[in-house]
Write an enzyme that holds these catalytic residues in place. Sequence first.
Site, PDB file in Angstrom:
ATOM      1  CE  LYS A 176      -9.230  19.334 -15.683  1.00  0.00           C
ATOM      2  NZ  LYS A 176      -9.936  20.613 -15.901  1.00  0.00           N
ATOM      3  CG  ASP A 205      -4.738  19.188 -10.667  1.00  0.00           C
ATOM      4  OD1 ASP A 205      -4.821  20.412 -10.460  1.00  0.00           O
ATOM      5  OD2 ASP A 205      -5.657  18.393 -10.404  1.00  0.00           O
ATOM      6  CG  HIS A 206      -4.164  24.847 -13.447  1.00  0.00           C
ATOM      7  ND1 HIS A 206      -5.332  24.240 -13.794  1.00  0.00           N
ATOM      8  CD2 HIS A 206      -4.520  26.030 -12.917  1.00  0.00           C
ATOM      9  CE1 HIS A 206      -6.349  25.027 -13.503  1.00  0.00           C
ATOM     10  NE2 HIS A 206      -5.894  26.125 -12.966  1.00  0.00           N
ATOM     11  CE  LYS A 210      -5.075  27.648  -9.196  1.00  0.00           C
ATOM     12  NZ  LYS A 210      -5.252  28.861  -9.971  1.00  0.00           N
ATOM     13  CG  HIS A 268      -8.497  21.656 -10.520  1.00  0.00           C
ATOM     14  ND1 HIS A 268      -7.353  21.195 -11.121  1.00  0.00           N
ATOM     15  CD2 HIS A 268      -9.165  22.336 -11.488  1.00  0.00           C
ATOM     16  CE1 HIS A 268      -7.332  21.587 -12.389  1.00  0.00           C
ATOM     17  NE2 HIS A 268      -8.426  22.278 -12.631  1.00  0.00           N
ATOM     18  CE  LYS A 368     -16.579  26.008 -15.560  1.00  0.00           C
ATOM     19  NZ  LYS A 368     -15.281  26.678 -15.621  1.00  0.00           N
TER      20      LYS A 368
HETATM   21  C1  BG6 Z   1      -9.598  24.251 -15.424  1.00  0.00           C
HETATM   22  C2  BG6 Z   1     -11.021  23.963 -15.804  1.00  0.00           C
HETATM   23  O1  BG6 Z   1      -8.913  23.054 -15.149  1.00  0.00           O
HETATM   24  O2  BG6 Z   1      -9.583  25.072 -14.272  1.00  0.00           O
HETATM   25  C3  BG6 Z   1     -11.775  25.263 -16.041  1.00  0.00           C
HETATM   26  O3  BG6 Z   1     -11.052  23.174 -16.977  1.00  0.00           O
HETATM   27  C4  BG6 Z   1     -11.647  26.175 -14.863  1.00  0.00           C
HETATM   28  O4  BG6 Z   1     -13.149  24.991 -16.300  1.00  0.00           O
HETATM   29  C5  BG6 Z   1     -10.196  26.335 -14.457  1.00  0.00           C
HETATM   30  O5  BG6 Z   1     -12.200  27.434 -15.236  1.00  0.00           O
HETATM   31  C6  BG6 Z   1     -10.084  27.087 -13.157  1.00  0.00           C
HETATM   32  O6  BG6 Z   1      -8.738  27.387 -12.922  1.00  0.00           O
HETATM   33  P1  BG6 Z   1      -8.330  28.601 -12.015  1.00  0.00           P
HETATM   34  O7  BG6 Z   1      -6.847  28.549 -11.970  1.00  0.00           O
HETATM   35  O8  BG6 Z   1      -8.867  29.835 -12.670  1.00  0.00           O
HETATM   36  O9  BG6 Z   1      -8.976  28.369 -10.674  1.00  0.00           O
END
Ligand code: BG6
Length: 517
Positions: A176, A205-206, A210, A268, A368
């Site tokens: 992304k 989409d990581h 999870k 996400h 944030k």
């Molecule tokens: C990313 C965003 O996709 O996800 C970041 O670009 C964000 O801005 C991050 O900090 C959050 O990921 P996680 O796994 O820490 O919740």
Amino acid sequence: MSVVAPAIDANPLREGLEQERVPDASCLVIFGASGDLTQRKLIPALYSLAHDGLLPAGQTIVGYARPDYTDDAFRMAMREACDKFARVRPVDDAVWDNFAKGLFYVKGEFAEPDGILRLNAKLKECDQTRGTGGRRIYYLAVPPNFFPVIAELLGREKMVTDPEQGGPFTRVIIEKPFGHDLASAKELNKVAVTTFRERQVFRIDHYLGKETVQNLLVLRFANGIFEPFWNRQYIDHVQVTVAESIGVEKRGPYFETAGISRDIIQNHMLQLVSLIGMEPPVAFEADAVRDEKVKVLRALREFPRGHEIDAAVRGQYTDGSVLGEKAIAYRKEVNVDPHSNVETYAALKIFVDNWRWADVPFYIRAGKRLPKRVTDISIHFRPAPYPLFNKLTNVTMQPNVLAIRIQPDEGISLKFDSKVPGPTVRTAPVTMEFRYATSFGAEPPEAYERLLLETMLGDSTLFARRDEVETAWAWLDPLLNAWGADPRGPELYPAGTWGPEAADRLIERDGRKWRRP
Ligand code: BG6
């Protein structure tokens, strides 16, 4: 999900937790190998897979980027990255030595035909020396504007096979942001399917990697007790919070073009909403799962035309303090416009207009520089139909809440009322808790470990399909455009607070409150 193969070397710690699957060895090319993502996430994840015996013998990783590394210098830099960021630490020298034998580096520009030719020669050499059999995975850890040129060069040099013709596989992983809006996402998709077929494209989409996000499906569809209540008849509303304590750090230039809505909500957050809202799929396989998820996105109620911003609040952090440390305002961050109107917080009230969810609000928020890092989903049930105990003194009945903690302290809890021991009838809310750490002992793997392994196995269940991405943009675009045209800009909130007051009003005017996760 896909094929089950015996593990080469099962790690006793994780034994019994899952059936381990080992893919065929391939060459994984990382475009953008000198970047942050490669060092913080990709190589540490690949090393952890190797440590757990989940990588096939001969798996090869080729870094491609501009800096002038030799193979050995690249290996050294990646070892340092693993020492800092791998889940499994300290790094095991024997595992590392074996892993590092499969690490190579090719120097080149993304748009340089000669560089791509050098890469191709290296890949062919690896087929001979490491038994990778022409199998390729291209990981595009690059800004999206490089995607078309890389895809075109790969196609031109015949480095992409067609799955319809059989033969060794080629897959491409795209990071992304997948587009900036509907039009740009469509454009990227068009490029993707010019060179590749949809089933070769793995859009990351990581969040989907999870463990706790995957557990949403297991919770809902492997248990008989939740599904009967999982609808408008029993659920009053749903809340989803993605809170981060960090600010934009060094990512000002990117964040200035994205804002939290493009960074978190479009991807996400909507993935979480889809998983909460979807109907049971006919099978646990890629298209069946994604068919159901995309139906949720299609059912999202459109923002009222001309009043898009009424259902949403946007905020931006100012000076404050987070976790006891001073935090500067967004507008003072490096490479951020001092007059920026980009939102670092957004809260929305949304509806899934279908049979299951009609008129059940989903309150979602992401921000944030909030007081802590937590991702939390809570299902708030309707109160008991008749308040039997309310006539008694000292009794205030609380609705039941099922809370799913995605991170940290991953787990699930159910809140319900209980009688306080003693001669009078008094009630108090109590919680029943499940925690991953105590129930399973082992730490869950990192999202990227799972996603890289799934790509090697060719299973795209945990990746976003083209129509998911486009439907999400199509829904969000009108709000983003309305915000873009609204001179009032975001409401300010001090860093270290739970966002602007208007976000509280968004939910409180409905007689509800944000849960404090
Ligand atoms: C990313 C965003 O996709 O996800 C970041 O670009 C964000 O801005 C991050 O900090 C959050 O990921 P996680 O796994 O820490 O919740």
